[in-house]
Design an enzyme around this catalytic site. Structure first.
Site, short mmCIF file in Angstrom:
data_model
loop_
_atom_site.label_atom_id
_atom_site.label_comp_id
_atom_site.label_asym_id
_atom_site.label_seq_id
_atom_site.Cartn_x
_atom_site.Cartn_y
_atom_site.Cartn_z
N LYS A 204 0.81 -1.04 -0.15
CA LYS A 204 0.06 -0.01 -0.10
C LYS A 204 0.93 1.08 -0.10
O LYS A 204 1.86 1.21 0.22
CB LYS A 204 -1.13 -0.21 1.35
CG LYS A 204 -2.08 -1.21 0.99
CD LYS A 204 -3.14 -1.03 1.76
CE LYS A 204 -4.31 -2.04 1.76
NZ LYS A 204 -5.30 -2.20 2.62
N ARG A 241 -3.15 -10.25 5.57
CA ARG A 241 -3.50 -10.34 4.06
C ARG A 241 -2.41 -9.90 3.12
O ARG A 241 -2.05 -8.50 3.15
CB ARG A 241 -4.81 -9.66 3.64
CG ARG A 241 -5.64 -9.61 2.44
CD ARG A 241 -6.61 -8.93 2.17
NE ARG A 241 -7.32 -9.13 1.02
CZ ARG A 241 -7.07 -8.32 -0.06
NH1 ARG A 241 -6.27 -7.52 0.04
NH2 ARG A 241 -7.65 -8.56 -1.31
#
Length: 263
Positions: A204, A241
């Site tokens: 991210k 995740r």
């Protein structure tokens, strides 16, 4: 939790696994590398992404889920749509990963309540095309915690007990870089709410900002993700995740060895 994006526009690997056969092969590779759960998604939630019709989403994910379940995988469906969740559960998915925490589709909690599936309730403040408009907090830790408690209560009202709930603090969703770090620093408090905790930091933007990497520099981003995975595990989270299972598995193994804990 290994990520299987059956999408053309996901921020990191959009288009690579849009073909169902490619998606199944990728999922089985992640499974062989040590993923405990495969999280299959047919709609990108990257910042700025537009919603896709549920029919398209289901055409993408249902055949992949069925094939992965037939191969023995434990599968999660990454969706904000109740009808897609129902179709995925019918195909064998046993977890519904709803980044909106049941807010995007009012029927979601009822669908899960009437099924054997667990649900991941993400912290969310609106759709991806308005991702940062709602990143306004006086105290991000307290507000995220309070809003997640509200989702637990909504799930309970629908008939879903805390034992079937996983909370996701929504790293990257309606949060800017320092807000993400603030939330990660509060994982132990969030874990104290009761339900299991899932964290998704993989590749991210806030990690790119922290290490000065480019979006295409996946090796560096996977290393940064693995570090956050190990730190999150130290804070007691249930799952992480990730796109790259190997890097995170290695980081977790080193962290366990450091603590003197067997695998």
């Amino acid at each position: 939790m290994g990520i299987v994006n059956v999408t053309p526009d996901s921020f990191s690997d959009g288009g690579r696994f849009l073909d169902p056969a490619a998606a199944v092969t990728h999922g089985l590779t992640l499974l062989a590398q040590g993923a405990a759960i495969l999280d299959v998604g047919g709609e990108s939630t990257r910042p700025g992404a537009a919603r896709v019709p549920v029919e398209v989403e289901q055409e993408r994910v249902v055949p992949v889920i069925h094939a992965l379940v037939e191969s023995g995988a434990r599968v999660s469906i990454d969706t904000m749509n109740a009808s897609t969740a129902a179709a995925a559960i019918a195909a064998g998915a046993r977890i519904v990963n709803d980044v909106s925490g049941g807010l995007a589709d009012p029927a979601m909690l009822d669908v899960v309540a009437d099924s054997p599936a667990d649900i991941v309730l993400g912290h969310w403040r609106g759709p991806s095309d308005q991702m940062y408009a709602a990143a306004q907090y006086r105290d991000v830790r307290r507000e995220v915690m309070s809003e997640l408690i509200g989702r637990i209560e909504a799930a309970a009202a629908a008939g879903i007990p805390p034992t079937r709930i996983v909370l996701d603090p929504g790293i990257g969703f309606a949060k800017r870089a320092e807000q993400n770090w603030d939330v990660l620093r509060s994982l132990r408090e969030l874990d104290g709410l009761g339900p299991r905790l899932l964290v998704g930091t993989s590749r991210k933007r806030f990690l790119r900002d922290a290490i000065g990497a480019e979006p295409e520099d996946t090796a560096r981003l996977d290393l940064a993700t693995a570090v956050t995975s190990a730190l999150a595990a130290r804070e007691g989270v249930w799952g992480v995740r990730v796109h790259d299972v190997v890097a995170t598995r290695d980081a977790l193994a080193v962290a366990r060895a450091w603590r003197g804990v067997s695998a």
